[in-house]
Design an enzyme around this catalytic site. Structure first.
Site, PDB file in Angstrom:
ATOM      1  N   SER A 289       0.895  -1.313  -0.314  1.00 44.36           N
ATOM      2  CA  SER A 289       0.363  -0.347  -0.238  1.00 44.36           C
ATOM      3  C   SER A 289       0.470   1.650   0.023  1.00 44.36           C
ATOM      4  O   SER A 289       0.972   1.763   1.127  1.00 44.36           O
ATOM      5  CB  SER A 289      -0.962   0.196   1.466  1.00 44.36           C
TER       6      SER A 289
ATOM      7  N   HIS B 280      -2.990  -5.993   2.117  1.00 46.02           N
ATOM      8  CA  HIS B 280      -2.353  -7.128   2.402  1.00 46.02           C
ATOM      9  C   HIS B 280      -2.962  -8.001   2.185  1.00 46.02           C
ATOM     10  O   HIS B 280      -2.372  -9.934   2.916  1.00 46.02           O
ATOM     11  CB  HIS B 280      -1.694  -6.209   3.890  1.00 46.02           C
TER      12      HIS B 280
ATOM     13  N   GLU C 217      -4.775  -2.437   9.079  1.00 47.31           N
ATOM     14  CA  GLU C 217      -4.501  -3.231  10.980  1.00 47.31           C
ATOM     15  C   GLU C 217      -4.906  -2.851  11.967  1.00 47.31           C
ATOM     16  O   GLU C 217      -5.742  -1.638  11.810  1.00 47.31           O
ATOM     17  CB  GLU C 217      -3.283  -2.626   9.626  1.00 47.31           C
TER      18      GLU C 217
ATOM     19  N   GLU D 100       1.639  -9.801   6.311  1.00 52.96           N
ATOM     20  CA  GLU D 100       2.258  -9.527   8.034  1.00 52.96           C
ATOM     21  C   GLU D 100       2.276 -10.364   9.070  1.00 52.96           C
ATOM     22  O   GLU D 100       2.869  -9.910   9.942  1.00 52.96           O
ATOM     23  CB  GLU D 100       1.950  -7.250   7.917  1.00 52.96           C
TER      24      GLU D 100
ATOM     25  N   ASP E 291      -4.809   1.049  11.315  1.00 55.21           N
ATOM     26  CA  ASP E 291      -4.209   1.796   9.788  1.00 55.21           C
ATOM     27  C   ASP E 291      -4.974   1.449   9.280  1.00 55.21           C
ATOM     28  O   ASP E 291      -5.043   0.480   8.666  1.00 55.21           O
ATOM     29  CB  ASP E 291      -2.882   0.682   9.449  1.00 55.21           C
TER      30      ASP E 291
ATOM     31  N   GLU F 253      -3.682   5.291  12.277  1.00 53.30           N
ATOM     32  CA  GLU F 253      -2.394   5.978  11.527  1.00 53.30           C
ATOM     33  C   GLU F 253      -4.163   5.868   9.803  1.00 53.30           C
ATOM     34  O   GLU F 253      -3.898   5.120   9.420  1.00 53.30           O
ATOM     35  CB  GLU F 253      -2.025   4.497  10.988  1.00 53.30           C
TER      36      GLU F 253
ATOM     37  N   ASP G  92       1.460   8.100   7.205  1.00 50.67           N
ATOM     38  CA  ASP G  92       1.720   6.846   6.472  1.00 50.67           C
ATOM     39  C   ASP G  92       2.069   7.717   5.647  1.00 50.67           C
ATOM     40  O   ASP G  92       3.267   8.520   5.091  1.00 50.67           O
ATOM     41  CB  ASP G  92       1.712   6.286   6.989  1.00 50.67           C
TER      42      ASP G  92
ATOM     43  N   LYS H  89       9.670   4.947   7.592  1.00 51.77           N
ATOM     44  CA  LYS H  89       9.612   4.198   7.015  1.00 51.77           C
ATOM     45  C   LYS H  89      11.446   4.706   5.861  1.00 51.77           C
ATOM     46  O   LYS H  89      11.104   5.233   5.368  1.00 51.77           O
ATOM     47  CB  LYS H  89       8.570   4.186   5.333  1.00 51.77           C
TER      48      LYS H  89
ATOM     49  N   HIS I 130       7.657  -1.066   9.984  1.00 54.85           N
ATOM     50  CA  HIS I 130       8.390  -1.505   8.458  1.00 54.85           C
ATOM     51  C   HIS I 130       7.450  -2.138   7.309  1.00 54.85           C
ATOM     52  O   HIS I 130       6.730  -1.073   7.379  1.00 54.85           O
ATOM     53  CB  HIS I 130       7.898  -3.187   9.108  1.00 54.85           C
TER      54      HIS I 130
ATOM     55  N   LYS J 103       5.906  -0.204  14.559  1.00 57.57           N
ATOM     56  CA  LYS J 103       5.073  -1.139  14.066  1.00 57.57           C
ATOM     57  C   LYS J 103       5.713  -1.892  13.516  1.00 57.57           C
ATOM     58  O   LYS J 103       6.047  -1.333  12.268  1.00 57.57           O
ATOM     59  CB  LYS J 103       4.248   0.040  13.346  1.00 57.57           C
TER      60      LYS J 103
HETATM   61  O1  LIG Z   1       0.752   0.567   5.405  1.00 57.00           O
HETATM   62  C1  LIG Z   1       1.822   0.308   6.175  1.00 57.00           C
HETATM   63  O2  LIG Z   1       1.890   0.681   7.136  1.00 57.00           O
HETATM   64  C2  LIG Z   1       2.741  -0.517   5.822  1.00 57.00           C
HETATM   65  C3  LIG Z   1       3.087  -1.616   6.544  1.00 57.00           C
HETATM   66  O3  LIG Z   1       2.025  -1.793   7.682  1.00 57.00           O
HETATM   67  O4  LIG Z   1       1.738  -0.967   4.456  1.00 57.00           O
HETATM   68  P1  LIG Z   1       2.782  -1.312   2.835  1.00 57.00           P
HETATM   69  O5  LIG Z   1       4.564  -1.666   3.736  1.00 57.00           O
HETATM   70  O6  LIG Z   1       2.263  -1.913   2.482  1.00 57.00           O
HETATM   71  O7  LIG Z   1       2.607   0.363   2.884  1.00 57.00           O
HETATM   72 MG   LIG Z   2       0.502   2.512   6.592  1.00 54.32          MG
END
Ligand SMILES: O=C(O)[C@@H](CO)OP(=O)(O)O
Ligand SMILES: [Mg+2]
Length: 401
Positions: free
Chosen positions: A42, A146, A155, A196, A232, A273, A300, A325, A353, A376
């Site tokens: 995502s 996911h 999440e 995950e 999330d 999130e 994010d 990230k 992560h 996270k």
């Molecule tokens: O959205 C998120 O926060 C992440 C990690 O949980 O997902 P992705 O790495 O797929 O962006």
């Molecule tokens: Mg996110």
């Protein structure tokens, strides 16, 4: 200080079975660091560019590696990262790939720590770090991008805020994950796991809230400390044509804000999130104004670990927390800058992560080095427990990195 002698790059597997970039950095004095790039599903629209790993490696070998080898001092992380940026020559790493850049950046930091004979968190954070630990946010139930045919919200995250140690917190999250499986089983809901390691049952979000609430309170009673939960929403993935699309209904932006605000109060959520689309600073500001005194509203896809996007958010009071990230922005220096700007302005950094991961543990060290209040990184599964177990080792002063 010792210079980088060689940088080696290769394709390795990630947890989804895709290729990713691994980097080895060797120093003239024999220091060694190895790191691998994670990968999102995502992904935010404004993230640095991940190239096909083969292309990223070829391009980094041509443009970046010759500038690093024999020239750059490995302990000078700013210089390592500035060299990566100038070798790339774009503002989003579209030439050498953020996957090559972040792997080299993190491997250099590990090589520098090796030269010092110090754990990575100490090299990055200094001698006085290592006594406080982040609360791990553990993914227990999930769907979105996911997992197919699961919850709309990406999440549902356990948050053991009252845990006396990081070890207790890590075990509590695993127990919530197990308890959620028991509850789903009692309800005759079969479930596989998503990317995950979270359960990905074919239930709607309302039912997932019930399961989480029950699992968290059962485990809190067992463990004897406070465990809450968070989300999330990955709002950008739900947003299309001006509305948020759930399984059986859609919500306008105003309805989405009201919905999330109500959830915060109904479930005493500690963390939310990306409740809204990645372009909706106004919506983030409105929701933060409504519930930001009692929960974290974390950006994010909104901020993508980018100081410019975070500055815009700070100006507009959008959110009160930022997800960090390193591969979203491409280097450790850039991730540190985002963390510093966040902390200076009262935003809580949450180190994270990606859904596609490797056994790399850099983010565990990054969280301790920066005194981040949360990390996270899943709750079960080898590529997730790699980081969680490293936190336990750091807590016990036995990390070998
Ligand atoms: O959205 C998120 O926060 C992440 C990690 O949980 O997902 P992705 O790495 O797929 O962006
Ligand atoms: Mg996110």
């Amino acid at each position: 200080m010792t210079r980088i002698e060689s940088v080696r790059l290769r394709r390795i597997l990630d947890s989804r079975g895709n290729a990713t970039v691994e980097a080895d950095v060797l120093t003239e004095s024999g220091g060694f660091g190895r790191a691998a790039a994670p990968s999102g599903a995502s992904t935010g629209e404004y993230e640095a560019i991940e190239l096909d790993p083969g292309e990223a490696i070829a391009s980094a070998r041509e443009h970046a590696v010759p500038r690093l080898e024999g020239n750059v001092y490995v302990g000078d992380q700013r210089d390592v990262d500035t060299t990566l940026r100038s070798a790339d020559g774009t503002d989003n790493f579209s030439e050498i790939g953020a996957n090559s850049a972040v792997a080299i950046s993190m491997a250099a930091a590990k090589a520098a720590a090796d030269v010092l004979g110090a754990p990575l968190y100490q090299h990055l954070g200094g001698a006085f770090r290592g006594d406080t630990f982040p609360v791990p946010l553990g993914n227990v139930i999930g769907g979105g991008e996911h997992a197919a045919d699961a919850t709309a919200i990406q999440e549902f995250l356990a948050a053991p805020v009252g845990a006396p140690s990081v070890q207790d917190a890590v075990f509590a999250n695993a127990a919530v994950h197990q308890e959620a499986a028991n509850i789903l089983d009692e309800r005759d809901v079969p479930s596989a796991k998503g990317d995950e390691g979270a359960w990905a049952p074919s239930i709607d979000d309302d039912e997932a809230f019930e399961v989480m609430d029950e699992a968290v309170s059962t485990v809190a009673d067992d463990f004897g400390f406070d465990i809450r939960f968070g989300l999330d929403v990955a709002g950008a993935e739900l947003y299309e044509d001006g509305e948020y699309h759930y399984r059986d209904q859609t919500r306008s932006t105003d309805e989405q804000i009201e919905y999330v605000a109500d959830l915060v109060d109904e479930y005493d959520l500690v963390y939310v999130e990306d409740p809204l689309d990645e372009n909706d600073y106004d919506g983030f500001a409105e929701l933060t104004d409504a519930v930001g005194d009692r929960t974290l509203i974390c950006g994010d896809d909104l901020f993508v670990t980018n100081v410019e996007r975070l500055s815009d958010g700070i100006e507009q009071d959008a959110g009160n927390s930022i997800l960090i990230k390193p591969n979203q922005i491409g280097t450790l220096s850039d991730a540190f800058d985002a963390i510093e700007l966040a902390v200076e302005n009262g935003y809580d950094p949450v180190i994270s992560h990606r859904s596609g991961e490797t056994e790399d543990t850099t983010i565990a060290h990054l969280a301790v080095a920066t005194d981040a209040p949360f990390i996270k990184t899943g709750s079960v599964g080898g590529e997730r427990t790699a980081k969680l177990n490293e936190l336990i080792r750091i807590e016990q002063n036995v990390s070998r990195l």
